[in-house]
Enzyme design. Structure first.
Site, PDB file in Angstrom:
ATOM      1  CG  ASP A 156      51.254  52.852  39.093  1.00  0.00           C
ATOM      2  OD1 ASP A 156      50.726  53.968  38.976  1.00  0.00           O
ATOM      3  OD2 ASP A 156      50.609  51.791  39.181  1.00  0.00           O
ATOM      4  CG  ASP A 176      51.603  51.768  35.380  1.00  0.00           C
ATOM      5  OD1 ASP A 176      51.584  52.990  35.592  1.00  0.00           O
ATOM      6  OD2 ASP A 176      51.059  50.927  36.116  1.00  0.00           O
TER       7      ASP A 176
END
Length: 664
Positions: free
Chosen positions: A363, A563
């Protein structure tokens, strides 16, 4: 990051002059045992010690030609001390229709005694009991290496007066002495120089260097000032702190470490499950072959004693004790090693999978960057930038997302009133919406339908690597303006990406919900070429699925709610100590929020995996060699016992080496 809306102060005079508490000056001593102390407290070790002592005295009397009545009771006590526990466990297993290898060892020892090989049988019992004690010691040392952290957190704390409204305890350095377990969220505690922090919290006053090596593995003290997060069991020096408690004692980082290690010890890796499945059938086969080794020579005229001795020797050397111990000790030792360095690995299977990772998905916000963005520009369509910032802050006020918190913080710093929001809805990866002053306001990613002026502003900000959110009046169907936010790249990000790339077959992938231009700017800075931007949470999980389809074992690293689906989809999910949903979805939690040990963690997983394989090879080769020797030649019982138990001890100690390496 926790809510830092209270006012922070640094008061060096009133805080640092508080007297030190020497009792907490050396928390590392608490809960730490020497190897001998650990061994001495184990019942397996005490029984093994008794068996060894009686064997040595009894065996010496046999060598000196003493009568049976002198050495017989001693060797009988040796059999009893070293054999009663494995015999009892074996009988219990037999009741459950499983064949325990411990029972085979006891039967073999009794069989040797039955044919007059009393000393050889006692030697088997002693070596077997000693091996069991060393195995128990190895397991205990693995657990204590991390479990002892619980003793680092002090049992008492100095709680200051707190009115519950952001008061940091004022100038009162006395407060009241309370049990650490009695501290609640929001309480403010005083940590004097040399004392250990009593609870996880956020510094609201003071400044100090904090030694947090016991939690994160950081070798040097870390400067903590107002707004810094501190962990229970870490030690302040050079100053004192006032800390607002953010987690109750049972949920502190050290408590979670201990809980995760305990959970890990209850799990079984895939290799271990395969071994245990084979073990049951193998053990039954050993019994069958042992009967054949006894019966066939007897049928062809061999003496009873010779046939029984060969059969007992075969049963000993063919037993799969070393194979059973080949897997879990190295994996659990690696879990403990990672835990001491601030990387919480949830289970042995996760450590096993880490050794197979050959692709990493990262990420951006909060992972490659610090996750503490700041507002760099506000552009309102009508020119009233202050009103736009206040409106965006009102809509974002309940949000947990770092971008939302940054917008709210900027509005408060500039003195804008943040109006209440009704009907708040957060859509991970898309933005938020809610009613502010009667209008339905949305704050989220820019789309392609922006007015020309705002479109140019957004393009310019994204080209500079900034993230942009737009504020929209959904009732009026009108875009009100844009807010650009900048984040700070982690200092170690480029080195970590290079380290991960060197350890994986596929290059690292950047998967983010950010605009492609902003994502490309960050990717260029850290050396990532494969960039997937503008993704919704389900799209990130799709990236993982695509790598799986290519045959990759994927680790996913992230920190936000958006996420969580990707973390769950990956073979190994790594959470950067983010929000609770992310932590629950992850297999590994990074306590200090840093990336720098991720390449080391992959190395540790690979080393654990190699150790497991080496142990299996060692065990299989030694068992095969001893069995062959016994079947085609004449293997002395004592040598068979030494070879079998020696291999068992060898694989256990080989696994224990992972408590100390590789270097982080």
């Amino acid at each position: 990051m926790n809510d830092l809306s209270w006012v922070c102060t640094v008061d060096r005079v009133s805080i640092t002059e508080a007297r030190p508490a020497s009792a907490a000056a050396s928390p590392g001593a608490a809960g730490r045992r020497s190897g001998f102390a650990t061994l001495a407290r184990l019942s397996e070790a005490r029984w093994a010690g008794l068996a060894l002592a009686t064997f040595l005295v009894g065996g010496l009397l046999v060598l000196l030609g003493a009568p049976t009545w002198a050495w017989g009771p001693l060797l009988g006590l040796c059999y009893l001390a070293g054999g009663w526990e494995p015999a009892l466990e074996g009988l219990r297993a037999l009741r459950g229709r499983t064949l325990d290898v411990d029972l085979l060892m006891v039967v073999a020892a009794l069989g040797a005694a039955a044919i007059g090989q009393v000393v050889d049988g006692a030697l088997l019992i002693v070596i077997f009991a000693t091996s069991g004690a060393l195995e128990a010691w190895a397991t205990a040392r693995t657990e204590e290496s991390v479990g002892g952290l619980l003793a680092l957190a002090p049992t008492r704390a100095r709680r200051l007066a707190n009115d519950g409204g952001g008061n940091d305890g004022g100038g009162d350095d006395e407060g009241e002495d309370v049990a650490a377990e009695a501290l609640g969220i929001g309480d403010v505690v005083l940590v004097r120089p040399g004392e250990a922090v009593a609870a996880d919290g956020v510094v609201v006053a003071g400044a100090a260097d904090v030694d947090q090596a016991s939690i994160t593995g950081e070798p040097l003290p870390v400067a903590k000032t107002c707004g810094s997060e501190v962990y229970a069991g870490t030690v302040a020096s050079g100053g004192a702190l006032r800390v607002r408690v953010v987690r109750p004692a049972p949920e502190s980082v050290v408590a979670r470490i201990a809980a995760l290690v305990e959970e890990a010890s209850q799990t079984k890796a895939r290799t271990q499950l395969v071994v245990e499945t084979i073990e049951q059938r193998y053990s039954v086969g050993v019994v069958a072959v042992t009967l054949a080794v006894f019966g066939v020579p007897l049928a062809f005229g061999s003496s009873l004693d010779a046939a029984l001795l060969r059969a007992m020797t075969f049963m000993i050397v063919a037993s799969p004790c070393a194979v059973v111990l080949a897997t879990m000790p190295p994996l659990l030792a690696a879990v403990a090693n990672a835990g001491r360095r601030g990387l919480l690995v949830r289970s042995a299977p996760v450590m096993e999978r880490l050794g197979a990772v050959d692709a990493v998905v990262l990420d951006k916000t909060g992972t490659l960057t610090l996750g503490a963005p700041r507002v760099v520009s506000v552009t309102a369509a009508d020119g009233d930038d202050d009103a736009l910032l206040a409106l965006a802050a009102a809509a974002e006020a309940p949000s947990e997302h770092p971008l939302g918190r940054a917008v709210v913080a900027a509005a408060r710093v500039q003195g804008h009133a943040v109006a209440p929001v009704r009907g708040f809805v957060a859509e991970p990866g898309a933005g938020v919406r809610g009613r502010v002053d009667g209008r339905l306001i949305a704050v989220g990613r820019p789309d392609e339908a922006l007015p020309d002026g705002l479109a140019a502003v957004v393009a310019h900000a994204e080209a500079a690597g900034h993230t942009v959110v737009v504020v929209t009046d959904l009732d009026a169907g009108r875009t009100l303006g844009a807010v650009a936010l900048g984040d700070t790249l982690r200092g170690e990000a480029a080195d970590v990406v290079a380290g991960l790339a060197a350890r994986t077959a596929a290059p690292p992938v950047l998967a983010t919900g950010d605009h492609p231009r902003a994502a490309a700017a960050i990717a260029a800075d850290v050396g990532i070429e494969d960039v997937r931007a503008g993704l919704l949470p389900q799209d990130k999980a799709g990236v993982v699925d695509g790598l799986h389809a290519a045959g990759r074992t994927v680790a996913v690293v992230g920190d936000g709610v958006n996420d969580a689906p990707a973390l769950a989809a990956g073979d190994v999910g790594v959470a950067m100590h983010g929000v609770e949903l992310t932590v629950r979805a992850a297999d590994v939690v990074v306590l200090d929020g840093g990336l720098r040990r991720l390449p080391w963690l992959l190395d540790l997983g690979r080393r654990a995996r190699r150790t497991v394989r080496a142990n299996l090879v060692i065990a299989a080769v030694l068992i095969a060699g001893l069995v062959t020797w016994d079947l085609v030649g004449h293997l002395p019982l004592a040598l068979g016992v030494a070879g079998h138990e020696g291999s068992t001890i060898l694989v256990a100690l080989n696994g224990l080496r992972l408590l100390r390496g590789p270097r982080a």
